[in-house]
Design an enzyme around this catalytic site. Structure first.
Site, PDB file in Angstrom:
ATOM      1  N   HIS A 239      -8.562  14.864  -6.895  1.00 31.02           N
ATOM      2  CA  HIS A 239      -8.171  13.445  -6.939  1.00 31.02           C
ATOM      3  C   HIS A 239      -8.450  12.922  -8.353  1.00 31.02           C
ATOM      4  O   HIS A 239      -9.473  13.260  -8.941  1.00 31.02           O
ATOM      5  CB  HIS A 239      -9.005  12.668  -5.914  1.00 31.02           C
ATOM      6  CG  HIS A 239      -8.570  11.247  -5.737  1.00 31.02           C
ATOM      7  ND1 HIS A 239      -8.901  10.246  -6.617  1.00 31.02           N
ATOM      8  CD2 HIS A 239      -7.805  10.669  -4.780  1.00 31.02           C
ATOM      9  CE1 HIS A 239      -8.367   9.103  -6.194  1.00 31.02           C
ATOM     10  NE2 HIS A 239      -7.689   9.331  -5.093  1.00 31.02           N
ATOM     11  N   HIS A 304      -1.375  10.407  -2.227  1.00 35.77           N
ATOM     12  CA  HIS A 304      -1.730   9.061  -1.770  1.00 35.77           C
ATOM     13  C   HIS A 304      -0.638   8.139  -2.268  1.00 35.77           C
ATOM     14  O   HIS A 304      -0.441   8.033  -3.487  1.00 35.77           O
ATOM     15  CB  HIS A 304      -3.045   8.608  -2.411  1.00 35.77           C
ATOM     16  CG  HIS A 304      -4.258   9.325  -1.916  1.00 35.77           C
ATOM     17  ND1 HIS A 304      -5.496   9.161  -2.501  1.00 35.77           N
ATOM     18  CD2 HIS A 304      -4.437  10.180  -0.885  1.00 35.77           C
ATOM     19  CE1 HIS A 304      -6.383   9.898  -1.849  1.00 35.77           C
ATOM     20  NE2 HIS A 304      -5.770  10.532  -0.869  1.00 35.77           N
ATOM     21  N   ASP A 359      -1.903   4.847   1.209  1.00 35.05           N
ATOM     22  CA  ASP A 359      -3.235   4.553   0.693  1.00 35.05           C
ATOM     23  C   ASP A 359      -3.407   3.038   0.709  1.00 35.05           C
ATOM     24  O   ASP A 359      -2.428   2.294   0.629  1.00 35.05           O
ATOM     25  CB  ASP A 359      -3.353   5.124  -0.730  1.00 35.05           C
ATOM     26  CG  ASP A 359      -4.790   5.341  -1.147  1.00 35.05           C
ATOM     27  OD1 ASP A 359      -5.674   5.232  -0.284  1.00 35.05           O
ATOM     28  OD2 ASP A 359      -5.019   5.625  -2.335  1.00 35.05           O
ATOM     29  N   HIS A 360      -4.621   2.594   0.784  1.00 36.76           N
ATOM     30  CA  HIS A 360      -5.000   1.175   0.745  1.00 36.76           C
ATOM     31  C   HIS A 360      -3.887   0.214   1.160  1.00 36.76           C
ATOM     32  O   HIS A 360      -2.855   0.151   0.499  1.00 36.76           O
ATOM     33  CB  HIS A 360      -5.429   0.777  -0.674  1.00 36.76           C
ATOM     34  CG  HIS A 360      -6.465   1.689  -1.250  1.00 36.76           C
ATOM     35  ND1 HIS A 360      -6.850   1.641  -2.549  1.00 36.76           N
ATOM     36  CD2 HIS A 360      -7.197   2.693  -0.682  1.00 36.76           C
ATOM     37  CE1 HIS A 360      -7.768   2.567  -2.767  1.00 36.76           C
ATOM     38  NE2 HIS A 360      -7.992   3.222  -1.647  1.00 36.76           N
ATOM     39  N   TYR A 376      -8.742  -0.139   3.888  1.00 44.13           N
ATOM     40  CA  TYR A 376      -8.406   0.746   5.009  1.00 44.13           C
ATOM     41  C   TYR A 376      -8.271  -0.004   6.331  1.00 44.13           C
ATOM     42  O   TYR A 376      -8.577   0.532   7.388  1.00 44.13           O
ATOM     43  CB  TYR A 376      -9.436   1.868   5.106  1.00 44.13           C
ATOM     44  CG  TYR A 376      -9.288   2.857   3.963  1.00 44.13           C
ATOM     45  CD1 TYR A 376      -8.380   3.907   4.053  1.00 44.13           C
ATOM     46  CD2 TYR A 376     -10.007   2.717   2.785  1.00 44.13           C
ATOM     47  CE1 TYR A 376      -8.220   4.801   3.005  1.00 44.13           C
ATOM     48  CE2 TYR A 376      -9.842   3.603   1.727  1.00 44.13           C
ATOM     49  CZ  TYR A 376      -8.953   4.638   1.848  1.00 44.13           C
ATOM     50  OH  TYR A 376      -8.785   5.523   0.809  1.00 44.13           O
TER      51      TYR A 376
END
Ligand code: DNO
Length: 400
Positions: A239, A304, A359-360, A376
Protein backbone atom coordinates in the site's frame (compact mmCIF):
# COMPACT_ATOMS: atom_id res chain seq x y z
CA UNK A 1 -13.12 -7.62 -11.04
CA UNK A 2 -13.91 -8.96 -7.59
CA UNK A 3 -15.90 -6.57 -5.41
CA UNK A 4 -14.65 -6.63 -1.86
CA UNK A 5 -15.57 -4.82 1.37
CA UNK A 6 -13.37 -4.11 4.37
CA UNK A 7 -14.44 -5.56 7.71
CA UNK A 8 -12.66 -4.68 10.95
CA UNK A 9 -13.93 -7.71 12.88
CA UNK A 10 -16.73 -8.37 15.36
CA UNK A 11 -16.61 -4.80 16.75
CA UNK A 12 -17.13 -3.23 13.33
CA UNK A 13 -20.49 -1.42 13.38
CA UNK A 14 -20.96 -2.68 9.80
CA UNK A 15 -21.67 -6.39 10.27
CA UNK A 16 -21.10 -9.36 8.00
CA UNK A 17 -24.81 -9.52 7.24
CA UNK A 18 -24.70 -5.83 6.29
CA UNK A 19 -21.83 -6.62 3.92
CA UNK A 20 -23.86 -9.43 2.35
CA UNK A 21 -26.48 -6.83 1.42
CA UNK A 22 -23.99 -4.62 -0.41
CA UNK A 23 -23.57 -7.19 -3.17
CA UNK A 24 -19.82 -7.50 -2.53
CA UNK A 25 -18.57 -11.05 -2.94
CA UNK A 26 -15.32 -10.83 -1.01
CA UNK A 27 -14.17 -9.55 2.35
CA UNK A 28 -10.96 -7.72 3.19
CA UNK A 29 -9.99 -8.20 6.81
CA UNK A 30 -7.23 -8.73 9.35
CA UNK A 31 -6.60 -9.99 12.85
CA UNK A 32 -6.40 -6.51 14.30
CA UNK A 33 -6.04 -7.74 17.87
CA UNK A 34 -2.71 -9.49 17.26
CA UNK A 35 0.22 -7.12 17.92
CA UNK A 36 2.70 -6.40 15.12
CA UNK A 37 5.46 -8.98 15.00
CA UNK A 38 3.46 -11.91 16.39
CA UNK A 39 2.40 -14.97 14.42
CA UNK A 40 -1.20 -15.31 13.24
CA UNK A 41 -1.93 -18.88 14.28
CA UNK A 42 -3.97 -21.24 12.15
CA UNK A 43 -6.63 -21.39 14.88
CA UNK A 44 -6.97 -17.60 15.06
CA UNK A 45 -7.20 -17.32 11.27
CA UNK A 46 -9.76 -20.11 11.03
CA UNK A 47 -11.89 -18.57 13.77
CA UNK A 48 -11.96 -15.21 11.97
CA UNK A 49 -12.57 -16.90 8.64
CA UNK A 50 -15.56 -18.76 10.08
CA UNK A 51 -17.10 -15.46 11.24
CA UNK A 52 -16.89 -14.21 7.67
CA UNK A 53 -17.64 -17.33 5.66
CA UNK A 54 -20.09 -19.44 7.71
CA UNK A 55 -23.65 -18.88 6.60
CA UNK A 56 -26.95 -20.66 6.13
CA UNK A 57 -27.50 -22.62 2.93
CA UNK A 58 -29.98 -20.02 1.66
CA UNK A 59 -27.62 -17.07 2.22
CA UNK A 60 -25.13 -15.63 -0.27
CA UNK A 61 -21.68 -16.81 0.82
CA UNK A 62 -18.85 -14.35 1.39
CA UNK A 63 -15.17 -15.13 1.11
CA UNK A 64 -12.25 -13.70 3.09
CA UNK A 65 -9.97 -13.17 0.10
CA UNK A 66 -7.69 -10.29 1.00
CA UNK A 67 -5.73 -9.56 4.15
CA UNK A 68 -5.35 -5.89 4.95
CA UNK A 69 -2.87 -5.98 6.54
CA UNK A 70 -0.26 -8.05 8.32
CA UNK A 71 1.56 -5.24 10.11
CA UNK A 72 5.31 -5.05 9.67
CA UNK A 73 7.09 -4.56 13.01
CA UNK A 74 8.88 -1.19 13.38
CA UNK A 75 12.18 -3.00 14.00
CA UNK A 76 11.98 -4.44 10.48
CA UNK A 77 11.48 -0.97 9.01
CA UNK A 78 14.36 0.27 11.14
CA UNK A 79 16.53 -2.70 10.19
CA UNK A 80 17.20 -3.12 13.93
CA UNK A 81 19.32 -5.93 15.26
CA UNK A 82 17.30 -9.09 15.79
CA UNK A 83 14.49 -8.01 13.48
CA UNK A 84 14.78 -11.29 11.55
CA UNK A 85 12.51 -13.01 14.03
CA UNK A 86 9.73 -10.53 13.22
CA UNK A 87 10.22 -11.24 9.51
CA UNK A 88 10.08 -14.99 10.23
CA UNK A 89 6.84 -14.44 12.14
CA UNK A 90 5.42 -12.43 9.22
CA UNK A 91 6.29 -15.30 6.90
CA UNK A 92 4.70 -17.81 9.31
CA UNK A 93 1.47 -15.76 9.30
CA UNK A 94 1.53 -15.71 5.51
CA UNK A 95 2.01 -19.50 5.42
CA UNK A 96 -0.91 -20.03 7.78
CA UNK A 97 -3.12 -17.72 5.70
CA UNK A 98 -2.19 -19.66 2.56
CA UNK A 99 -3.19 -22.93 4.26
CA UNK A 100 -6.63 -21.33 4.76
CA UNK A 101 -6.77 -20.30 1.09
CA UNK A 102 -6.24 -16.56 1.72
CA UNK A 103 -3.63 -15.53 -0.79
CA UNK A 104 -3.68 -11.78 -1.36
CA UNK A 105 -1.89 -9.76 1.30
CA UNK A 106 -1.83 -5.98 1.55
CA UNK A 107 0.81 -4.40 3.78
CA UNK A 108 2.67 -1.14 4.06
CA UNK A 109 6.12 0.07 4.98
CA UNK A 110 5.31 3.49 6.49
CA UNK A 111 7.48 4.33 9.49
CA UNK A 112 5.67 5.20 12.75
CA UNK A 113 2.48 6.57 11.20
CA UNK A 114 0.08 4.81 8.87
CA UNK A 115 -2.53 6.84 6.99
CA UNK A 116 -2.98 10.33 8.36
CA UNK A 117 -5.79 12.89 8.30
CA UNK A 118 -6.33 16.14 10.18
CA UNK A 119 -10.15 16.19 9.96
CA UNK A 120 -12.38 13.16 10.31
CA UNK A 121 -15.69 15.02 9.99
CA UNK A 122 -15.20 17.70 7.35
CA UNK A 123 -18.64 18.94 6.39
CA UNK A 124 -19.42 19.00 2.69
CA UNK A 125 -21.86 21.42 1.07
CA UNK A 126 -24.29 18.48 0.76
CA UNK A 127 -24.39 18.10 4.55
CA UNK A 128 -22.46 14.81 4.53
CA UNK A 129 -19.04 14.44 6.14
CA UNK A 130 -15.69 13.54 4.56
CA UNK A 131 -12.12 12.97 5.66
CA UNK A 132 -9.63 15.74 5.00
CA UNK A 133 -5.91 16.39 5.16
CA UNK A 134 -5.11 20.05 5.76
CA UNK A 135 -1.46 20.92 5.30
CA UNK A 136 -1.68 24.06 7.46
CA UNK A 137 -3.26 22.20 10.38
CA UNK A 138 -0.68 19.45 10.01
CA UNK A 139 2.11 22.04 10.19
CA UNK A 140 0.46 23.55 13.30
CA UNK A 141 0.52 20.10 14.90
CA UNK A 142 4.14 19.49 13.94
CA UNK A 143 5.47 22.91 14.96
CA UNK A 144 3.29 23.91 17.91
CA UNK A 145 1.91 20.73 19.48
CA UNK A 146 4.55 18.12 18.79
CA UNK A 147 7.26 20.79 18.73
CA UNK A 148 9.46 18.45 16.75
CA UNK A 149 13.12 19.35 16.87
CA UNK A 150 14.22 20.81 13.55
CA UNK A 151 10.66 20.95 12.18
CA UNK A 152 11.04 24.59 11.01
CA UNK A 153 13.49 23.42 8.36
CA UNK A 154 10.68 21.49 6.64
CA UNK A 155 8.49 24.56 6.11
CA UNK A 156 8.89 27.98 4.47
CA UNK A 157 8.90 31.06 6.71
CA UNK A 158 5.40 31.93 5.49
CA UNK A 159 4.17 28.40 6.29
CA UNK A 160 5.61 28.58 9.79
CA UNK A 161 3.89 31.95 10.36
CA UNK A 162 0.54 30.70 9.09
CA UNK A 163 0.76 27.52 11.19
CA UNK A 164 1.55 29.50 14.34
CA UNK A 165 -1.33 31.89 13.67
CA UNK A 166 -3.68 28.98 13.12
CA UNK A 167 -2.53 27.33 16.34
CA UNK A 168 -3.10 30.57 18.27
CA UNK A 169 -6.69 30.71 17.00
CA UNK A 170 -7.46 27.07 17.96
CA UNK A 171 -9.29 26.21 21.18
CA UNK A 172 -7.90 23.59 23.56
CA UNK A 173 -10.53 21.13 22.33
CA UNK A 174 -9.56 21.71 18.72
CA UNK A 175 -5.90 21.13 19.57
CA UNK A 176 -6.72 17.89 21.38
CA UNK A 177 -8.88 16.70 18.51
CA UNK A 178 -6.16 17.44 15.96
CA UNK A 179 -3.59 15.60 18.08
CA UNK A 180 -5.83 12.56 18.47
CA UNK A 181 -6.68 12.48 14.79
CA UNK A 182 -3.00 12.35 13.91
CA UNK A 183 -1.48 10.12 16.56
CA UNK A 184 -4.18 8.14 18.30
CA UNK A 185 -4.83 5.72 15.49
CA UNK A 186 -7.26 5.69 12.61
CA UNK A 187 -9.16 2.50 11.87
CA UNK A 188 -7.05 -0.27 10.47
CA UNK A 189 -3.92 1.64 11.29
CA UNK A 190 -1.04 -0.76 11.32
CA UNK A 191 0.92 1.16 13.90
CA UNK A 192 0.14 1.63 17.58
CA UNK A 193 -1.83 4.51 19.05
CA UNK A 194 0.64 6.77 20.80
CA UNK A 195 0.75 9.48 23.44
CA UNK A 196 2.82 12.54 22.48
CA UNK A 197 5.89 11.39 24.39
CA UNK A 198 5.97 7.88 22.96
CA UNK A 199 5.30 9.38 19.56
CA UNK A 200 8.37 11.63 19.91
CA UNK A 201 10.42 8.65 21.07
CA UNK A 202 9.32 6.59 18.05
CA UNK A 203 10.18 9.43 15.67
CA UNK A 204 13.61 9.80 17.21
CA UNK A 205 14.43 6.15 16.44
CA UNK A 206 14.39 7.08 12.76
CA UNK A 207 17.11 9.73 13.07
CA UNK A 208 19.73 8.56 10.65
CA UNK A 209 17.33 6.34 8.65
CA UNK A 210 16.97 8.09 5.31
CA UNK A 211 14.95 7.03 2.26
CA UNK A 212 17.77 4.86 0.90
CA UNK A 213 18.20 3.03 4.19
CA UNK A 214 14.46 2.49 4.58
CA UNK A 215 14.23 1.24 1.00
CA UNK A 216 17.04 -1.20 1.65
CA UNK A 217 15.19 -2.47 4.73
CA UNK A 218 12.08 -3.00 2.60
CA UNK A 219 14.11 -4.87 -0.01
CA UNK A 220 15.71 -7.05 2.69
CA UNK A 221 12.25 -7.85 4.04
CA UNK A 222 10.98 -8.72 0.56
CA UNK A 223 14.10 -10.75 -0.20
CA UNK A 224 13.07 -13.10 2.60
CA UNK A 225 9.28 -13.01 2.04
CA UNK A 226 8.90 -13.17 -1.75
CA UNK A 227 10.46 -16.60 -2.43
CA UNK A 228 8.05 -18.16 0.08
CA UNK A 229 5.12 -16.17 -1.32
CA UNK A 230 5.96 -17.43 -4.81
CA UNK A 231 5.96 -21.04 -3.63
CA UNK A 232 2.64 -20.60 -1.88
CA UNK A 233 1.00 -18.71 -4.72
CA UNK A 234 0.54 -15.70 -2.43
CA UNK A 235 0.40 -12.20 -3.94
CA UNK A 236 1.76 -9.30 -1.96
CA UNK A 237 0.27 -5.85 -2.48
CA UNK A 238 2.17 -2.96 -0.94
CA UNK A 239 0.00 0.00 0.00
CA UNK A 240 1.37 3.48 -0.76
CA UNK A 241 2.30 5.98 1.93
CA UNK A 242 -0.71 8.14 2.67
CA UNK A 243 -0.29 11.08 2.09
CA UNK A 244 2.47 10.15 -0.35
CA UNK A 245 5.40 12.24 0.80
CA UNK A 246 7.89 12.56 3.66
CA UNK A 247 6.23 13.63 6.90
CA UNK A 248 7.47 14.64 10.34
CA UNK A 249 11.03 14.09 9.23
CA UNK A 250 10.24 10.47 8.31
CA UNK A 251 11.19 9.11 4.91
CA UNK A 252 8.36 7.64 2.84
CA UNK A 253 9.31 5.45 -0.08
CA UNK A 254 6.14 4.25 -1.81
CA UNK A 255 4.76 7.50 -3.16
CA UNK A 256 5.33 7.76 -6.92
CA UNK A 257 5.78 5.78 -10.13
CA UNK A 258 9.57 6.12 -9.76
CA UNK A 259 9.37 4.56 -6.29
CA UNK A 260 7.53 1.60 -7.79
CA UNK A 261 10.08 1.30 -10.59
CA UNK A 262 12.84 1.01 -7.98
CA UNK A 263 10.80 -1.57 -6.08
CA UNK A 264 10.33 -3.83 -9.10
CA UNK A 265 13.88 -3.37 -10.39
CA UNK A 266 15.16 -4.62 -7.07
CA UNK A 267 12.50 -7.31 -6.44
CA UNK A 268 11.15 -8.57 -9.78
CA UNK A 269 9.34 -11.62 -8.34
CA UNK A 270 5.80 -11.92 -9.78
CA UNK A 271 4.57 -12.25 -6.19
CA UNK A 272 5.68 -8.66 -5.62
CA UNK A 273 2.76 -6.39 -6.34
CA UNK A 274 0.84 -3.32 -5.32
CA UNK A 275 -2.38 -2.10 -3.87
CA UNK A 276 -3.32 0.59 -6.34
CA UNK A 277 -4.79 2.99 -3.81
CA UNK A 278 -6.17 5.51 -6.24
CA UNK A 279 -6.91 8.17 -3.63
CA UNK A 280 -3.50 7.96 -1.99
CA UNK A 281 -1.45 8.17 -5.17
CA UNK A 282 -3.92 10.73 -6.50
CA UNK A 283 -3.33 13.13 -3.64
CA UNK A 284 -0.15 14.17 -5.46
CA UNK A 285 -0.65 16.20 -8.63
CA UNK A 286 2.39 14.60 -10.28
CA UNK A 287 0.89 11.09 -10.09
CA UNK A 288 -1.15 10.40 -13.22
CA UNK A 289 -3.41 7.57 -12.08
CA UNK A 290 -4.71 6.16 -15.39
CA UNK A 291 -1.15 6.06 -16.67
CA UNK A 292 0.17 4.43 -13.46
CA UNK A 293 -2.64 1.86 -13.68
CA UNK A 294 -1.39 1.00 -17.18
CA UNK A 295 2.30 1.08 -16.35
CA UNK A 296 1.99 -1.23 -13.34
CA UNK A 297 -1.05 -3.21 -14.53
CA UNK A 298 0.54 -6.64 -14.18
CA UNK A 299 1.58 -5.80 -10.60
CA UNK A 300 -1.87 -4.73 -9.40
CA UNK A 301 -3.24 -7.40 -7.09
CA UNK A 302 -5.66 -5.19 -5.21
CA UNK A 303 -7.10 -1.72 -5.67
CA UNK A 304 -8.69 0.83 -3.35
CA UNK A 305 -11.07 2.93 -5.37
CA UNK A 306 -11.68 6.44 -4.04
CA UNK A 307 -10.92 9.95 -5.16
CA UNK A 308 -9.59 13.14 -3.64
CA UNK A 309 -10.00 16.79 -4.53
CA UNK A 310 -6.93 18.88 -3.78
CA UNK A 311 -7.21 22.51 -2.66
CA UNK A 312 -6.55 24.76 -5.67
CA UNK A 313 -4.12 26.97 -3.74
CA UNK A 314 -2.42 24.26 -1.63
CA UNK A 315 -2.02 21.00 -3.51
CA UNK A 316 -0.92 19.12 -0.39
CA UNK A 317 -4.35 19.65 1.20
CA UNK A 318 -7.29 17.58 0.03
CA UNK A 319 -10.64 16.20 0.99
CA UNK A 320 -11.98 12.81 0.04
CA UNK A 321 -14.46 13.52 -2.72
CA UNK A 322 -17.24 11.48 -4.33
CA UNK A 323 -15.84 8.28 -5.80
CA UNK A 324 -16.46 9.33 -9.39
CA UNK A 325 -16.11 13.11 -9.01
CA UNK A 326 -12.65 14.02 -7.87
CA UNK A 327 -9.34 15.15 -9.35
CA UNK A 328 -8.84 11.59 -10.61
CA UNK A 329 -10.33 10.12 -13.76
CA UNK A 330 -11.83 7.06 -12.04
CA UNK A 331 -13.51 5.77 -15.20
CA UNK A 332 -10.13 5.69 -16.97
CA UNK A 333 -8.53 3.89 -14.00
CA UNK A 334 -11.29 1.25 -13.95
CA UNK A 335 -10.91 0.91 -17.73
CA UNK A 336 -7.19 0.19 -17.27
CA UNK A 337 -7.93 -2.46 -14.62
CA UNK A 338 -10.46 -4.14 -16.91
CA UNK A 339 -8.00 -4.16 -19.82
CA UNK A 340 -5.44 -5.79 -17.56
CA UNK A 341 -7.92 -8.48 -16.60
CA UNK A 342 -8.54 -9.08 -20.31
CA UNK A 343 -4.81 -9.49 -20.84
CA UNK A 344 -4.63 -11.96 -17.94
CA UNK A 345 -7.50 -13.99 -19.34
CA UNK A 346 -5.74 -14.37 -22.67
CA UNK A 347 -2.48 -15.26 -20.94
CA UNK A 348 -3.01 -18.72 -19.42
CA UNK A 349 -0.32 -18.34 -16.81
CA UNK A 350 -2.27 -15.79 -14.74
CA UNK A 351 -6.00 -15.44 -15.11
CA UNK A 352 -6.52 -13.80 -11.72
CA UNK A 353 -9.13 -11.11 -11.28
CA UNK A 354 -8.30 -7.91 -9.45
CA UNK A 355 -9.83 -7.38 -6.03
CA UNK A 356 -11.25 -3.90 -5.62
CA UNK A 357 -12.93 -2.28 -2.70
CA UNK A 358 -14.73 1.02 -2.33
CA UNK A 359 -12.37 2.94 -0.08
CA UNK A 360 -13.53 5.54 2.45
CA UNK A 361 -17.07 6.74 1.99
CA UNK A 362 -18.76 9.90 3.19
CA UNK A 363 -20.78 9.80 6.37
CA UNK A 364 -24.31 10.22 5.09
CA UNK A 365 -27.98 9.92 6.07
CA UNK A 366 -28.60 7.51 8.97
CA UNK A 367 -24.87 7.04 9.51
CA UNK A 368 -24.55 10.64 10.73
CA UNK A 369 -24.42 10.55 14.50
CA UNK A 370 -23.87 6.80 14.67
CA UNK A 371 -20.62 5.30 15.97
CA UNK A 372 -18.57 4.65 12.83
CA UNK A 373 -14.98 3.91 11.92
CA UNK A 374 -13.93 7.14 10.18
CA UNK A 375 -14.06 6.59 6.44
CA UNK A 376 -15.69 3.20 6.90
CA UNK A 377 -19.35 3.98 7.51
CA UNK A 378 -21.77 1.85 5.53
CA UNK A 379 -23.93 4.12 3.42
CA UNK A 380 -21.15 6.23 1.91
CA UNK A 381 -19.17 3.17 0.89
CA UNK A 382 -22.30 1.51 -0.43
CA UNK A 383 -22.89 4.57 -2.63
CA UNK A 384 -19.27 4.41 -3.80
CA UNK A 385 -19.49 0.70 -4.55
CA UNK A 386 -22.76 1.12 -6.46
CA UNK A 387 -21.27 3.89 -8.60
CA UNK A 388 -18.11 1.88 -9.27
CA UNK A 389 -20.17 -1.20 -10.11
CA UNK A 390 -22.10 0.90 -12.62
CA UNK A 391 -18.88 1.98 -14.30
CA UNK A 392 -17.58 -1.59 -14.43
CA UNK A 393 -20.79 -2.90 -15.97
CA UNK A 394 -20.93 -0.10 -18.51
CA UNK A 395 -17.29 -0.56 -19.56
CA UNK A 396 -17.66 -4.34 -19.74
CA UNK A 397 -20.54 -3.95 -22.15
CA UNK A 398 -18.76 -1.53 -24.46
CA UNK A 399 -18.92 -2.79 -28.01
CA UNK A 400 -15.53 -4.29 -28.92
C1 DNO B 1 -6.81 3.34 5.32
C2 DNO B 1 -6.08 2.23 4.77
C3 DNO B 1 -4.72 1.98 5.38
C4 DNO B 1 -4.21 0.66 4.87
C5 DNO B 1 -2.83 0.29 5.30
C6 DNO B 1 -2.38 -0.89 4.51
O1 DNO B 1 -7.97 3.48 5.11
O2 DNO B 1 -6.01 2.31 3.41
O3 DNO B 1 -4.78 1.92 6.77
O4 DNO B 1 -5.06 -0.35 5.32
O5 DNO B 1 -1.96 1.32 5.15
O6 DNO B 1 -1.33 -1.54 5.13
Amino acid sequence: MREAWRWFGPDDPVSISDIRQTGASDVVSALHNIPAGEVWSLEAIREHQALIENCDADQTPLKWSVVESIPVHEDVKLGAEGCERYVDNWVASMENLAVCGIKTICYNFMPVIDWTRTDLAYQLPSGGFALRFDQEKFAAFDLCILQREGAEADYSVAEVDRARELFARMTEDERTLLTNNIIAGLPGKMTDAYGLDTFRAMLSKYRGVDADALRQNLFNFLGRVLPVAEQLGVKLAIHPDDPPRDMLGLPRIICTASDLELLFQSQPSPANGITLCVGTYGSRPDNDLPSMAQQFAARIHFSHLRGVTRDPSEQRSFFEADHLDSDIDMVAVIGALLSEEGRRRSDDSDASEIFIRPDHGHQLLDDIGKPVNPGYSCIGRLKGLAEIRGVIRALEHRPA
